[in-house]
Enzyme design. Structure first.
Site, short mmCIF file in Angstrom:
data_model
loop_
_atom_site.label_atom_id
_atom_site.label_comp_id
_atom_site.label_asym_id
_atom_site.label_seq_id
_atom_site.Cartn_x
_atom_site.Cartn_y
_atom_site.Cartn_z
N LYS B 80 34.22 29.27 57.46
CA LYS B 80 35.06 29.83 56.31
C LYS B 80 36.47 29.60 56.60
O LYS B 80 36.82 29.36 57.70
CB LYS B 80 34.70 31.29 56.50
N SER B 155 34.12 38.72 51.12
CA SER B 155 34.82 37.61 50.94
C SER B 155 34.14 36.23 51.36
O SER B 155 34.75 35.10 50.86
CB SER B 155 36.14 37.77 51.49
N SER B 179 32.73 41.50 54.59
CA SER B 179 32.88 40.34 54.19
C SER B 179 31.87 39.18 54.90
O SER B 179 31.51 38.27 54.18
CB SER B 179 34.24 39.72 54.40
#
Lengths: 492, 519
Positions: B80, B155, B179
């Site tokens: 990420k 996210s 997330s």
């Protein structure tokens, strides 16, 4: 500046509190392992943590906490069993994270105090709190020659200082005059010097002072509006800035005008304070506990261990010198003010237990030699043991006082032991009357008019003849023996 | 043999270790697949092709040499883009860090390299991890591989989409309020948020420091355990990481769930358990009951307040954490500033997107003098109560089962106009972050539209082992993980993989036996 005796001045009283920041002399920074040393090339002692790079995290320097405990104990503070760090949020280019890690709700120490000698009395000044935080980077404004740019439109930041451990010590508003404020700072500085946690050098910025001062009519309990003064670079600045601003506030009050609550800066050159109104007044630091750090538990055992290793503090030392050794007050103050000098003194007394004599030599000849070389007592090439043995040689009559001074100088210069110097220079004192008698005879024969004066009752003239004998023996004659021989020769 | 890129990472690790495949060919195949498929999925912000091939060569050397190649040697991992990678730009999905290249590796990245993993690239996210759909990314949203018109969740939507589409066998996400788990649920993969303190946060760009935790996002529970083993453990650089034994997660996947006590907290379900998601989770609990697990409905009375507390605490911390993006030292800087205030103002006005600004404003307000007690302090008190609910539950239960998200993947743009509706997407996951607990999302079937449903398994602090054990037993009994998005299967077929569909895959319907999760 107005004289302090202005009638208006005596009707008012200033109330002063001091905030002192001290850089701790730890190897590494407060929250990372970068060196905390002063004076390296700009931005050479930095890492993701003290640059506040995205993703980096702080880790508490245990040594800094220990230094804080040490200072707290020396200032008689209560040490918190658990202490926490908070974030103080504000924007400035030398603050890389946009917040400073400090302590707000749970400071390391509270409720201490300091006994401050002022004009022959002792003033007790309360310490409200003592806490740890990280220093900011250093902003350099305008075109400074030698740096990456000299374009005055740019400001540069050196982050070597960013994250250096800082301790803030906040006094109670127990001070009433600029002189008291300076006396407090001096004593605080000495105590911190003793604890060894900081260099406490104002000129290098390892000690920084902000003052809070308000003025009220004498006898009024309620405090006046608080004025904070910043940018004070020396004890003298503190004293002058306070004197100036107290007068300024008195004049305002006496003239029926309100004193605005504000932050002012001191202008060293013009010796005035000026208002730095604006942003600073509007600051809301939005303190909250730093979620990146966990609480630090300070066990009783840890505190006890730090207390055990605490050196003798100025207060105790002052009493020992004055009451125990009977040293004159002036000597006591000079010795106590410098832990290194006092340590030298103590070590010498250990080898030669006559403190008054040692004090004379340390504060006289030794200080002169050290000052001439610009050396700190701790760096003295002549160790205390050598001074002690020199004083013993003098006591035993092996050398004269004048020879002792010469030996001191040579020992200081070469590092050789006094006994060695005495031997090498064949300096041993002549005390044998048989050896000295011929010299005495010659001097008496050469100065009949002086001999007559002495016989006529002018005893002071004897000194001249003693001097002549000393000169001819290159100072090696024992003056007492020479004196006796001359007396016998002239008066019998 | 099925398409290599759709096989679980632990199998790939085995094939690499036995030298049946080479890391070089695996990485090349993956890069090709990313090139062909990612323009539609948009999982990646940065693909480090050259770097990955170089790492693959090094992995092949290590594997050939045989001396301690590491458990992930040669296995590609997607990271990420809020986790620092030395020399590889880390944008956080924000204009303000668009060109920022970290000089250091996050601890998790360093550990992955140590384990031999190949860092393939950086995945898309909502800006600074603030969002539930990746629509807050400054670089455009990622797509849900099951339906390109829908969001992948957020996210960590890029990581979830990459794993689901076969664009990465393993990925890391970060989870502040859900997330990792919510996008895992939306994309039909496995996502674990470890216990707070289990995985080092050093090098994770902070959103809300007291809630953030990095977690594995994988195709299977076994892969999740494998990846967790690689990244977990005490780190002296993170004061909030905890020094407890971290390992043996794969060993916990033994199917022995009999006698475990499972709670179903009522407030996490729709009224009467009437919707598809609630029914699927209820079905999952029945399946587990059939395996000898004791299931009971329970109450966590303070859950309704968790969302409100979260939206005070997280923005408060964020407002401080994001103060460093000021244009002074790195990142975007406004042109021709007229003084410092102008530099700050314009840098941040242009550098941050609307959601980030909204949260900075919220948090700044909550911490302001005069409001601190009413908001921040009160929210922390609520947090303590929420945690207390769970503490009480652990006296009766070993794990709790809930939906990961009350809904399945929604359409792009469907919630962007309504921040509160977006915030509600995390209502089932947020309490877990407030309490610092471990929780996993594991595929639990599909809704009528064929979109994946996620089952959340919440466990005791540092008891990831039991969470993984339950998730694994459920996964094995249902086989939902074997179903892949049609787009991934088609890409595999086009690439000429020897087989087409993964073994055991097939149409929906191999449900939990209750029929409730299926269609």
């Amino acid at each position: 500046m107005k004289p302090a005796e202005t009638p208006a001045r005596t009707d008012y009283e200033a109330v002063i509190g001091l905030e002192v920041h001290v850089e701790l002399r730890t190897e590494s920074k407060m929250f990372c392992s970068c060196s905390a040393r002063f004076g390296a090339d700009p931005n050479s002692q930095v890492c993701p943590v003290c640059l506040g790079l995205p993703g980096s995290l702080p880790v508490i320097n245990r040594r800094a906490v220990e230094f804080g405990i040490r200072a707290g104990l020396a200032l008689h503070c209560e040490i918190a069993p658990e202490t926490r760090f908070d974030r103080k949020n504000y924007f400035y280019p030398d603050l890389p994270k946009g917040y400073q890690i400090s302590q707000y709700q749970h400071p390391l120490g509270r409720g201490g105090g300091l006994q401050v000698p002022v004009d022959g009395r002792v003033l007790r000044v309360g310490i409200r709190r003592l806490h740890l935080e990280e220093d900011t980077g250093k902003s350099i404004h305008g075109g400074v020659p030698g740096l990456v740019t000299t374009d005055p439109r740019y400001s540069l930041v050196d982050f070597n200082r960013s994250g250096v451990p800082l301790m803030e010590i906040v006094s109670e508003p127990d001070l009433r005059t600029p002189a008291e404020a300076v006396a407090y700072l001096r004593e605080l500085r000495t105590v911190l010097l003793y604890t060894g946690i900081s260099d406490v050098r104002m000129e290098e910025g390892s000690m920084r002072v902000d003052v809070n001062v308000s003025v009220r009519p004498r006898g009024q309990a309620e405090l006046g509006a608080l004025v904070e003064i910043k940018n004070l670079n020396s004890f003298r600045s503190v004293e002058r800035a306070l004197a100036f601003d107290i007068d300024r506030q008195v004049e305002l009050i006496a003239g029926g005008e309100p004193v605005p609550r504000e932050t002012r800066h001191y202008d060293e050159e013009r010796q005035i304070t000026f208002s730095s109104r604006g942003k600073e007044e509007a600051h809301d630091y939005r303190y909250f506990p730093d979620p990146d750090l966990v609480a630090v538990t300070i066990s009783r055992d840890w505190v006890a261990e730090v207390a055990r290793n605490l050196p003798e503090l100025p207060d105790a030392r002052r009493r020992r010198y004055a009451e125990g050794f009977g040293l004159p007050a002036a000597d006591v103050e000079v010795l106590v003010a410098s832990p290194a000098l006092a340590a030298f003194f103590d070590a010498t007394v250990a080898g030669y237990p006559n403190p008054r004599t040692v004090a004379n030599w340390v504060l006289g000849d030794l200080m002169r030699l050290l000052n001439a070389e610009g050396l700190d007592p701790a760096e003295s090439p002549l160790p205390p043991e050598h001074l002690a043995s020199l004083l013993k040689l003098l006591d035993q009559g092996t050398i004269s006082g004048r020879q002792a001074k010469e030996v001191l100088e040579e020992s200081f210069r070469t590092g050789k032991a006094p006994a060695e110097v005495v031997r090498a220079r064949d300096m041993v004192q002549i005390t044998d009357p048989g050896q000295l008698a011929p010299v005495v005879d010659r001097v008496v024969a050469e100065h009949p008019e002086v001999v007559e004066q002495i016989r006529g009752g002018k005893q002071q003239a004897m000194g001249f003849l003693v001097g002549q004998v000393m000169k001819r023996t290159r100072g090696q004659a024992n003056p007492q023996v020479v004196n006796r021989l001359l007396r016998e020769k002239i008066l019998n | 043999m099925t398409d290599l890129l759709l096989r679980p990472a632990h199998e790939l690790a085995g094939l690499l270790a036995t030298r049946e495949i080479r890391a070089g060919e695996l990485v090349r195949a993956l890069l090709d697949r990313i090139e062909s498929l990612d323009p539609r999925v948009r999982a990646y912000l940065t693909v480090d092709g050259d770097g990955a091939l170089e790492q693959a060569r090094e992995a092949d050397r290590r594997l050939a040499g045989g001396e301690g190649p590491g458990p992930l040697c040669g296995v590609p991992v997607a990271i990420k883009d809020n986790i620092c990678t030395a020399g590889l730009r880390t944008t956080c999905g924000s204009r303000i860090l668009e060109h920022w290249v970290p000089p250091y590796d996050a601890t998790v990245v360093a550990r992955l390299r140590q384990a031999g993993a190949v860092i393939i690239g950086k995945t898309n996210l909502d800006e600074f991890a603030m969002g539930s759909s990746t629509e807050n990314s400054a670089f455009g949203p990622s797509r849900n591989p099951w339906d390109l018109e829908r969001v992948p969740g957020g996210s960590s939507g890029g990581s979830a989409a990459a794993v689901a589409a076969g664009l990465a066998p393993l990925a890391l996400g970060s989870d502040t309020g859900g997330s990792v788990r919510q996008p895992a649920a939306f994309c039909g993969i496995v996502g674990l948020k470890p216990t707070y303190g289990r995985v080092s946060r050093y090098g994770l760009v902070a959103f809300a420091s007291s809630l953030d935790q990095i977690g594995p996002m994988t195709g299977t529970v076994a892969d999740c355990a494998l990846l967790l083993e690689a990244i977990a453990g005490f780190d002296p650089r993170d004061s909030t990481s905890v020094d407890v034994a971290a390992g043996g997660f794969r060993a916990a996947l033994d199917g022995r769930v009999k006698g475990l006590r499972v709670g179903l907290p009522r407030s996490y379900f729709a009224e009467d358990f009437g919707d598809e998601v609630s029914r699927a989770v209820l079905g999952a609990s029945r399946l587990l009951a059939g395996m000898g697990v004791e299931v009971e409905v329970t109450d966590l009375p303070h859950t309704p307040y968790a969302l409100d507390a979260y939206y005070i605490i997280a923005p408060a911390e964020a407002s401080s954490n994001l103060a460093r993006y000021d244009g002074i030292r790195y990142g975007h800087r406004a042109e021709e500033p007229q003084g410092l205030a102008d530099l700050y103002g314009r840098t941040r006005a242009r550098g941050f997107g609307p959601e980030v600004k909204r949260r900075i404003m919220l948090g700044t307000y909550a911490l302001s003098s005069g409001y601190y007690e009413a908001y921040y302090l009160k929210a922390q008190q609520v947090r303590t109560l929420v945690k207390g609910d769970f503490d009480a539950a652990w006296r009766k239960f070993d794990v709790l089962l809930t939906p990961t998200s009350p809904v399945t993947a929604f359409r792009l743009g469907e919630r962007t106009e309504d921040p509160l509706a977006m915030y509600l997407a995390d209502v089932c996951t947020i309490p877990v972050n407030l309490a610092g607990l471990p929780a996993i999302s594991v595929p639990a079937g599909f809704d009528a539209a064929g979109l994946p449903i996620g089952l959340q398994v919440i466990g005791r602090p540092f008891d990831e082992a039991t969470v993984l054990k339950v998730a694994h037993a459920f996964e094995r009994a249902t086989g939902y993980h074997l179903r892949r998005p049609p787009l991934a299967l088609a890409a595999a077929a086009r690439a000429g993989g020897a087989g087409s569909a993964p073994a055991g895959g097939g149409p929906a319907g191999r449900g939990p036996g209750t029929g409730e999760g299926g269609r």
